[in-house]
Design a protein around this motif. Sequence first.
Motif, PDB file in Angstrom:
ATOM      1  N   ASN A  52       0.987  -1.331  -0.045  1.00 30.03           N
ATOM      2  CA  ASN A  52       0.067  -0.059   0.066  1.00 30.03           C
ATOM      3  C   ASN A  52       0.881   1.190  -0.028  1.00 30.03           C
ATOM      4  OD1 ASN A  52      -2.656   1.509   0.536  1.00 30.03           O
ATOM      5  ND2 ASN A  52      -1.628   2.319   2.310  1.00 30.03           N
ATOM      6  N   GLY A 110       2.662   1.856  -3.058  1.00 32.97           N
ATOM      7  CA  GLY A 110       1.747   2.406  -4.270  1.00 32.97           C
ATOM      8  C   GLY A 110       1.423   3.868  -4.214  1.00 32.97           C
ATOM      9  N   GLY A 168       2.258   6.483  -6.894  1.00 32.12           N
ATOM     10  CA  GLY A 168       1.199   7.484  -7.060  1.00 32.12           C
ATOM     11  C   GLY A 168       1.623   9.046  -6.922  1.00 32.12           C
ATOM     12  N   CYS A 201      -9.062   7.068 -10.960  1.00 31.73           N
ATOM     13  CA  CYS A 201      -8.385   6.336  -9.765  1.00 31.73           C
ATOM     14  C   CYS A 201      -9.513   5.974  -8.852  1.00 31.73           C
ATOM     15  CB  CYS A 201      -7.607   7.296  -9.265  1.00 31.73           C
ATOM     16  SG  CYS A 201      -6.006   7.853 -10.339  1.00 31.73           S
ATOM     17  N   MET A 252      -1.384  -2.538  -3.763  1.00 28.32           N
ATOM     18  CA  MET A 252      -0.627  -1.298  -4.397  1.00 28.32           C
ATOM     19  C   MET A 252      -1.413  -0.523  -5.105  1.00 28.32           C
ATOM     20  SD  MET A 252       2.566  -1.458  -7.123  1.00 28.32           S
ATOM     21  CE  MET A 252       1.314  -2.026  -8.533  1.00 28.32           C
ATOM     22  N   LEU A 253      -2.358  -0.989  -6.032  1.00 22.49           N
ATOM     23  CA  LEU A 253      -3.065  -0.243  -6.912  1.00 22.49           C
ATOM     24  C   LEU A 253      -4.328   0.647  -6.095  1.00 22.49           C
ATOM     25  CD1 LEU A 253      -4.651  -2.778  -9.474  1.00 22.49           C
ATOM     26  CD2 LEU A 253      -2.859  -0.719  -9.860  1.00 22.49           C
ATOM     27  N   LEU A 274      -1.799   3.641  -4.972  1.00 22.28           N
ATOM     28  CA  LEU A 274      -1.591   4.494  -6.029  1.00 22.28           C
ATOM     29  C   LEU A 274      -2.766   5.447  -6.382  1.00 22.28           C
ATOM     30  CD1 LEU A 274       0.318   3.270  -9.388  1.00 22.28           C
ATOM     31  CD2 LEU A 274      -1.529   4.760  -9.319  1.00 22.28           C
ATOM     32  N   SER A 300       7.149   1.361   4.088  1.00 17.36           N
ATOM     33  CA  SER A 300       7.146   0.035   3.256  1.00 17.36           C
ATOM     34  C   SER A 300       8.099  -0.934   4.005  1.00 17.36           C
ATOM     35  CB  SER A 300       7.755   0.519   1.799  1.00 17.36           C
ATOM     36  OG  SER A 300       6.598   1.483   1.405  1.00 17.36           O
TER      37      SER A 300
END
Length: 441
Positions: A50, A53, A57, A77, A102-103, A106, A338
């Motif tokens: 997360n 991302g 982003g 988004c 991750m998406l 982002l 992260s």
Amino acid sequence: MHRIWKSFRALYFATLLMLIGSGLLSTYLGLRLAADKVDGLWVGALMAANYFGLILGGKLGHRLIARVGHIRAYVACAGVVTAAVLGHGLINFLPAWLVMRMLVGLGMMCQYMVIESWLSEQADAGMRGQVFAGYMVASYLGLVLGQLVLVLHPGLGSELLMLVAMCFALCLVPVALTRKLHPAPLHPAPLEPRFFIRRVPQSMTTVLVSGLVIGSFYGLAPLYATAQGLPTEQVGLFMGSCILAGLLVQWPLGWLSDRHDRAVLIRSTAALLALAALPLALMPSVPLKVLFPVGFLVCLLQFSLYPLAVAFSNDHIEAERRVSLTAMLLITFGVGASIGPLLTGALMKLLGPNMLYAFVSFCAAVLVLRVRPDAVTGLHRVDDAPLHHVPTPDNMTSSPLVAALDPRVDEKDVQDQMQNGDNPSAEPPAEDRPEQPQPDK
């Protein structure tokens, strides 16, 4: 304040819905994997994905917004985030969950950038501090409400994912219907990592440690609470009370930050955090009457590190570089957030759930050793601006654009710095050239 609320209520409401969904999703995934007997390493990996991302982003968001515009970028988004959330319920394959997590990060970073660019452009210079405070309150309130959903609905079925998806779908409505003028096109702030590492090394270290600790907390505190035998609704209360601590501490922290040496405050906060986390680190089983107050105290302290580091670094960075500074601090925080869940997840898998707070205590102790107030020379201290402490959203619920809301930053300086993003190689002013920078931290 009523006029500010009336002017920006649509954007605040969109932020509230986004953070309700984000807060609920993070805790839900941790509890869901704990119920499925999945080890903490996977839980930490999901939180790390997360934050990765979010970092990604921050880089791609500028390009997307410049290409299709603010509303189209926000809508696109939000659609990707909604689909990724629902994908967690359709696909029961953990590597795929990493991609979807991750998406989500982002897409949310791009949404933050759209909302903050609107807020910063529409806010008058004299109102930016209040607009910023309203944005922070909406962010924290959303995170708290996301945890309290688990109190009302303790089941871990797919209906919670549907609720998260509803939040991200509904946050489209206030932005799509806003009558605010579209903000000007965005330009990425240039990054100058070497300059900031040399000029403000102690602040950068504090932000990195803050990322390690807060990323681990959001990813693995639900797993820790479950291991202590708490049912889902009590886990929601525990997480909600801890996040509420992060909101409540901001105003007294600001009062202290504006009146005392910030390096001393950072070191003192880190020392208290190392001590406060020790009971939860050493006790394999913690009764509720100890867990809730000690957990609340730990969060009061750990959520204080990032705002103090932001204020401390701004004391020693010229106004025209503060947008770049904000970008660099957020990236540093994201890198720590992260790495932290992965390290803590591995420790919890090997040595038990109380390693979460052992890790917190260890990180705080390292910060006590690293931050030395006597090393602050004051050579680059900026004395020509009111560098008052401004509460900062935690959990990276902001983008580099949030610097434009900071009343310490002159609006013209923000615009100039963002324009310089098109030419990162542009030579800085003579007094800023880092040929022989002296560390102020």
